[in-house]
Enzyme design. Sequence first.
Site, PDB file in Angstrom:
ATOM      1  N   LYS A   1      11.292 -27.350  15.622  1.00  0.00           N
ATOM      2  CA  LYS A   1      10.462 -27.731  14.474  1.00  0.00           C
ATOM      3  C   LYS A   1      11.051 -28.940  13.748  1.00  0.00           C
ATOM      4  CE  LYS A   1      10.943 -23.717  12.424  1.00  0.00           C
ATOM      5  NZ  LYS A   1      11.861 -23.089  13.396  1.00  0.00           N
TER       6      LYS A   1
ATOM      7  N   ARG B   1       6.138 -18.790   6.347  1.00  0.00           N
ATOM      8  CA  ARG B   1       6.869 -17.874   7.229  1.00  0.00           C
ATOM      9  C   ARG B   1       6.514 -16.432   7.004  1.00  0.00           C
ATOM     10  NH1 ARG B   1      11.845 -21.224   8.270  1.00  0.00           N
ATOM     11  NH2 ARG B   1      13.179 -19.844   9.381  1.00  0.00           N
TER      12      ARG B   1
ATOM     13  N   ARG C   1      23.734 -26.312  19.168  1.00  0.00           N
ATOM     14  CA  ARG C   1      23.244 -27.281  18.167  1.00  0.00           C
ATOM     15  C   ARG C   1      24.354 -27.743  17.234  1.00  0.00           C
ATOM     16  NH1 ARG C   1      18.344 -25.856  14.216  1.00  0.00           N
ATOM     17  NH2 ARG C   1      19.677 -24.066  13.726  1.00  0.00           N
TER      18      ARG C   1
ATOM     19  N   ARG D   1      25.837 -24.991  12.111  1.00  0.00           N
ATOM     20  CA  ARG D   1      25.349 -24.293  10.918  1.00  0.00           C
ATOM     21  C   ARG D   1      25.927 -22.892  10.827  1.00  0.00           C
ATOM     22  NH1 ARG D   1      18.893 -25.250  10.709  1.00  0.00           N
ATOM     23  NH2 ARG D   1      18.945 -23.003  10.333  1.00  0.00           N
TER      24      ARG D   1
ATOM     25  N   ARG E   1      17.970 -13.550  12.966  1.00  0.00           N
ATOM     26  CA  ARG E   1      16.921 -14.525  12.597  1.00  0.00           C
ATOM     27  C   ARG E   1      15.730 -14.415  13.549  1.00  0.00           C
ATOM     28  NH1 ARG E   1      20.261 -19.692  13.053  1.00  0.00           N
ATOM     29  NH2 ARG E   1      18.311 -20.817  12.758  1.00  0.00           N
TER      30      ARG E   1
HETATM   31  P1  AP5 Z   1      15.706 -27.873  15.955  1.00  0.00           P
HETATM   32  O1  AP5 Z   1      14.687 -28.958  15.885  1.00  0.00           O
HETATM   33  O2  AP5 Z   1      16.889 -27.951  15.080  1.00  0.00           O
HETATM   34  O3  AP5 Z   1      14.971 -26.436  15.821  1.00  0.00           O
HETATM   35  P2  AP5 Z   1      14.287 -25.721  14.581  1.00  0.00           P
HETATM   36  O4  AP5 Z   1      13.007 -25.129  15.094  1.00  0.00           O
HETATM   37  O5  AP5 Z   1      14.202 -26.634  13.421  1.00  0.00           O
HETATM   38  O6  AP5 Z   1      15.325 -24.535  14.350  1.00  0.00           O
HETATM   39  P3  AP5 Z   1      15.973 -23.970  13.007  1.00  0.00           P
HETATM   40  O7  AP5 Z   1      17.147 -23.139  13.414  1.00  0.00           O
HETATM   41  O8  AP5 Z   1      16.194 -25.061  12.026  1.00  0.00           O
HETATM   42  O9  AP5 Z   1      14.818 -23.033  12.527  1.00  0.00           O
HETATM   43  P4  AP5 Z   1      14.915 -21.911  11.491  1.00  0.00           P
HETATM   44  O10 AP5 Z   1      13.482 -21.640  11.287  1.00  0.00           O
HETATM   45  O11 AP5 Z   1      15.740 -20.761  11.890  1.00  0.00           O
HETATM   46  O12 AP5 Z   1      15.753 -22.555  10.289  1.00  0.00           O
HETATM   47  P5  AP5 Z   1      15.333 -23.130   8.894  1.00  0.00           P
HETATM   48  O13 AP5 Z   1      16.268 -24.209   8.566  1.00  0.00           O
HETATM   49  O14 AP5 Z   1      13.877 -23.401   8.843  1.00  0.00           O
HETATM   50  O15 AP5 Z   1      16.165 -27.772  17.491  1.00  0.00           O
HETATM   51  C1  AP5 Z   1      17.119 -26.797  17.897  1.00  0.00           C
HETATM   52  C2  AP5 Z   1      18.042 -27.371  18.977  1.00  0.00           C
HETATM   53  O16 AP5 Z   1      17.272 -27.602  20.146  1.00  0.00           O
HETATM   54  C3  AP5 Z   1      18.680 -28.714  18.614  1.00  0.00           C
HETATM   55  O17 AP5 Z   1      19.953 -28.726  19.176  1.00  0.00           O
HETATM   56  C4  AP5 Z   1      17.773 -29.752  19.295  1.00  0.00           C
HETATM   57  O18 AP5 Z   1      18.476 -30.940  19.643  1.00  0.00           O
HETATM   58  C5  AP5 Z   1      17.315 -28.988  20.532  1.00  0.00           C
HETATM   59  N1  AP5 Z   1      15.954 -29.341  20.970  1.00  0.00           N
HETATM   60  C6  AP5 Z   1      14.849 -29.486  20.180  1.00  0.00           C
HETATM   61  N2  AP5 Z   1      13.756 -29.765  20.943  1.00  0.00           N
HETATM   62  C7  AP5 Z   1      14.201 -29.770  22.242  1.00  0.00           C
HETATM   63  C8  AP5 Z   1      13.538 -29.987  23.496  1.00  0.00           C
HETATM   64  N3  AP5 Z   1      12.213 -30.238  23.570  1.00  0.00           N
HETATM   65  N4  AP5 Z   1      14.281 -29.922  24.606  1.00  0.00           N
HETATM   66  C9  AP5 Z   1      15.624 -29.664  24.557  1.00  0.00           C
HETATM   67  N5  AP5 Z   1      16.309 -29.451  23.397  1.00  0.00           N
HETATM   68  C10 AP5 Z   1      15.596 -29.502  22.256  1.00  0.00           C
HETATM   69  O19 AP5 Z   1      15.612 -21.886   7.952  1.00  0.00           O
HETATM   70  C11 AP5 Z   1      16.940 -21.458   7.717  1.00  0.00           C
HETATM   71  C12 AP5 Z   1      16.934 -20.314   6.716  1.00  0.00           C
HETATM   72  O20 AP5 Z   1      16.387 -20.756   5.450  1.00  0.00           O
HETATM   73  C13 AP5 Z   1      16.079 -19.096   7.087  1.00  0.00           C
HETATM   74  O21 AP5 Z   1      16.773 -18.211   7.935  1.00  0.00           O
HETATM   75  C14 AP5 Z   1      15.797 -18.498   5.701  1.00  0.00           C
HETATM   76  O22 AP5 Z   1      16.922 -17.818   5.204  1.00  0.00           O
HETATM   77  C15 AP5 Z   1      15.598 -19.748   4.849  1.00  0.00           C
HETATM   78  N6  AP5 Z   1      14.195 -20.189   4.831  1.00  0.00           N
HETATM   79  C16 AP5 Z   1      13.722 -21.385   5.306  1.00  0.00           C
HETATM   80  N7  AP5 Z   1      12.382 -21.459   5.137  1.00  0.00           N
HETATM   81  C17 AP5 Z   1      12.005 -20.283   4.541  1.00  0.00           C
HETATM   82  C18 AP5 Z   1      10.751 -19.752   4.147  1.00  0.00           C
HETATM   83  N8  AP5 Z   1       9.591 -20.422   4.309  1.00  0.00           N
HETATM   84  N9  AP5 Z   1      10.740 -18.522   3.571  1.00  0.00           N
HETATM   85  C19 AP5 Z   1      11.869 -17.822   3.365  1.00  0.00           C
HETATM   86  N10 AP5 Z   1      13.100 -18.261   3.751  1.00  0.00           N
HETATM   87  C20 AP5 Z   1      13.157 -19.481   4.332  1.00  0.00           C
HETATM   88 MG    MG Z   2      15.126 -26.701  11.537  1.00  0.00          MG
END
Ligand code: AP5
Ligand code: MG
Length: 226
Positions: free
Chosen positions: A18, A93, A132, A165, A176
């Site tokens: 994402k 979410r 990552r 992270r 998660r």
């Molecule tokens: P990356 O693009 O970093 O993936 P991502 O989908 O952004 O993964 P996240 O771990 O950031 O998602 P998340 O939803 O758990 O975390 P968030 O920060 O939103 O890609 C991942 C890896 O794959 C990288 O190494 C990249 O290089 C590689 N990659 C990408 N595309 C590729 C491809 N096509 N081919 C090969 N490799 C590839 O949330 C964190 C925390 O915040 C949550 O746990 C929660 O506590 C809180 N939070 C955030 N939003 C909310 C909400 N709306 N409500 C409540 N709590 C929330």
């Molecule tokens: Mg992310």
Amino acid sequence: MTGRGLRIVLLGAPGAGKGTQARRLSEAFDVPDISTGDIFRNAVTAGTPMGAAAKRFMDRGELVPDDVTIGIVRERLAQSDAAAGFVMDGFPRTAHQATALDAMLAGMDQTLDAVVEIAVPREILIERLTQRRSCTSCQASYHLMSAPPKVADVCDRCGGTLVHRTDDSDKTIVHRLAVHDAQTAPLVSYYRGAGLLHTVDGTQPIDTAYEAIVAAAASQGGGRAA
Ligand code: AP5
Ligand code: MG
Ligand code: ZN
């Protein structure tokens, strides 16, 4: 559609890509990348009370409570740069967040162009999060094997420091993913019912997945490159 920006929600499990795609879409379409995860991490780094409260949930892999998260998105959407559109990364979410977003957009006389689910099998998600590295300044994501930085531990985009992270530990990753399956996966049928859902294969190369997301948005009438 002249003058119409892009209004898109990216759904997908942790590690689906994402953030990677949201940053690209934001730059190409000149709309803000609204990542609730990035907003929370920036608040943690800044040492704000909201950041301290959010950190307790994030470190456990739990969702931050809806009232906090919805309030943050409401404030962010009210900023002038979001008038032409946005890319939502990690919001909504929960069902409550999704209906709150509908109400916010209705109040702004806006609608979503598309909701894109980035689909990736579980074993690949776990491998990606384990490998990552994330920039502490601009939050860009790297992968030690498939998308490494040019210089080890240094962000290509901004020169910031790359870290693993704290919520990318083996135990927290598993939790998660379970939280995603229980609380966020049901949004796929919610948006399918609204006629907005597209599913993109997130195991394709980053460029190919990006093109598929742009095509999905365009098919709904959105996406005018700036
Ligand atoms: P990356 O693009 O970093 O993936 P991502 O989908 O952004 O993964 P996240 O771990 O950031 O998602 P998340 O939803 O758990 O975390 P968030 O920060 O939103 O890609 C991942 C890896 O794959 C990288 O190494 C990249 O290089 C590689 N990659 C990408 N595309 C590729 C491809 N096509 N081919 C090969 N490799 C590839 O949330 C964190 C925390 O915040 C949550 O746990 C929660 O506590 C809180 N939070 C955030 N939003 C909310 C909400 N709306 N409500 C409540 N709590 C929330
Ligand atoms: Mg992310
Ligand atoms: Zn950076």
